[in-house]
Design a protein around this motif. Structure first.
Motif, mmCIF file in Angstrom:
data_model
loop_
_atom_site.group_PDB
_atom_site.id
_atom_site.type_symbol
_atom_site.label_atom_id
_atom_site.label_comp_id
_atom_site.label_asym_id
_atom_site.label_seq_id
_atom_site.Cartn_x
_atom_site.Cartn_y
_atom_site.Cartn_z
ATOM 1 N N ALA A 183 0.830 -1.207 0.000
ATOM 2 C CA ALA A 183 0.000 0.000 0.000
ATOM 3 C C ALA A 183 0.864 1.256 0.000
ATOM 4 N N VAL A 184 1.940 1.233 0.777
ATOM 5 C CA VAL A 184 2.844 2.388 0.814
ATOM 6 C C VAL A 184 3.475 2.601 -0.559
ATOM 7 N N PHE A 185 3.874 1.518 -1.215
ATOM 8 C CA PHE A 185 4.463 1.674 -2.536
ATOM 9 C C PHE A 185 3.459 2.253 -3.525
ATOM 10 N N ASP A 186 2.222 1.779 -3.502
ATOM 11 C CA ASP A 186 1.202 2.324 -4.399
ATOM 12 C C ASP A 186 1.065 3.832 -4.195
ATOM 13 N N HIS A 187 1.059 4.242 -2.932
ATOM 14 C CA HIS A 187 0.921 5.669 -2.611
ATOM 15 C C HIS A 187 2.139 6.451 -3.109
ATOM 16 N N LEU A 188 3.343 5.941 -2.842
ATOM 17 C CA LEU A 188 4.554 6.643 -3.241
ATOM 18 C C LEU A 188 4.719 6.678 -4.760
ATOM 19 N N SER A 189 4.352 5.597 -5.434
ATOM 20 C CA SER A 189 4.497 5.572 -6.890
ATOM 21 C C SER A 189 3.563 6.579 -7.551
ATOM 22 N N GLN A 190 2.366 6.767 -6.971
ATOM 23 C CA GLN A 190 1.449 7.775 -7.500
ATOM 24 C C GLN A 190 2.028 9.174 -7.299
ATOM 25 N N GLN A 191 2.634 9.386 -6.133
ATOM 26 C CA GLN A 191 3.275 10.674 -5.877
ATOM 27 C C GLN A 191 4.434 10.905 -6.848
ATOM 28 N N ALA A 192 5.198 9.834 -7.126
ATOM 29 C CA ALA A 192 6.335 9.959 -8.044
ATOM 30 C C ALA A 192 5.861 10.340 -9.442
ATOM 31 N N LEU A 193 4.813 9.685 -9.922
ATOM 32 C CA LEU A 193 4.288 10.004 -11.251
ATOM 33 C C LEU A 193 3.804 11.450 -11.323
ATOM 34 N N ALA A 194 3.116 11.893 -10.282
ATOM 35 C CA ALA A 194 2.628 13.271 -10.258
ATOM 36 C C ALA A 194 3.794 14.254 -10.229
ATOM 37 N N GLY A 195 4.823 13.930 -9.427
ATOM 38 C CA GLY A 195 5.987 14.799 -9.347
ATOM 39 C C GLY A 195 6.741 14.865 -10.658
ATOM 40 N N GLU A 196 6.850 13.727 -11.333
ATOM 41 C CA GLU A 196 7.557 13.704 -12.622
ATOM 42 C C GLU A 196 6.797 14.510 -13.665
ATOM 43 N N GLN A 197 5.478 14.453 -13.644
ATOM 44 C CA GLN A 197 4.687 15.233 -14.605
ATOM 45 C C GLN A 197 4.941 16.729 -14.404
ATOM 46 N N LYS A 198 5.007 17.164 -13.148
ATOM 47 C CA LYS A 198 5.290 18.575 -12.868
ATOM 48 C C LYS A 198 6.684 18.949 -13.352
#
Length: 210
Positions: A183-198
């Protein structure tokens, strides 16, 4: 784990494999704090599975190969598929960390170029919005202020380190990852994708200025 090592000096060389996949990319200028009894904040690859491997020496146009076996500590008795699940999640975290860090490095390099252009009077005020966006989004993902072993006590832990700490946590146990770790990885990976888009949007904006 297909890893190539290169001798660093003429003559006899001793190369020792740490039984891990290759390191992920590190963020330019990032200095990880010393663990001091806690989890390591590193970009080391996950540990390989027990099994048969081959070391290949390629020198002077001649190749020689030597098979060897990586064995599990006989005191450990994980379920048959537990180590495979552990490695699979470890590789996903490793890939997410590597992609994030590569994107951060692109953003940092562009920010430095913009800083240089501003200092040289080449861009005027039009570079400032791009610089501000890069500064803010880079800072939201990695703590570049850390310059000592106690840096993590003075600065907020950011996404780059959260991914590294999760990888280190999974590495502690020779067992299947927990549902909480997934669950933590799912949360962090979503944050990573959002950060990379920015970051990609910031990079495009900065490149237009240059």
């Amino acid at each position: 784990a297909d890893t190539k090592l290169t001798a660093i000096a003429p003559g006899m060389n001793r190369l020792q494999w740490n039984l891990r996949y290759p390191d992920a990319t590190e963020v330019t200028g990032f200095q990880a704090p010393i663990a001091a009894g806690g989890l390591d904040d590193t970009v080391e690859g996950p540990t390989v599975m027990p099994g048969r491997y081959t070391a290949v020496l390629d020198y002077g146009g001649k190749k020689s190969a030597q098979p060897f076996i990586v064995a599990l500590d006989p005191r450990l008795h994980p379920a048959p598929d537990a180590l495979a699940a552990r490695l699979a999640l470890g590789l996903k975290i490793h890939a997410a960390l590597d992609t994030l860090d590569r994107t951060l490095n692109q953003a940092i390099a562009l920010r430095d170029r913009l800083d240089g252009a501003v200092a040289a009077g080449m861009t005027g005020a039009k570079a400032q919005p791009a610089l501000s966006a890069l500064d803010a989004d880079i800072a939201s993902l990695v703590a570049l202020q850390i310059q000592s072993s106690e840096g993590s006590l003075m600065h907020e832990t950011k996404l780059r380190s959260h991914l590294a700490y999760l990888a280190a946590d999974i590495d502690l146990s020779y067992d299947r990852p927990t549902q909480a770790e997934y669950a933590v990885f799912d949360h962090l990976s979503q944050q990573a994708l959002a950060g990379e888009q920015k970051l990609h949007a910031d990079i495009a904006q900065g490149q237009r200025v240059l």
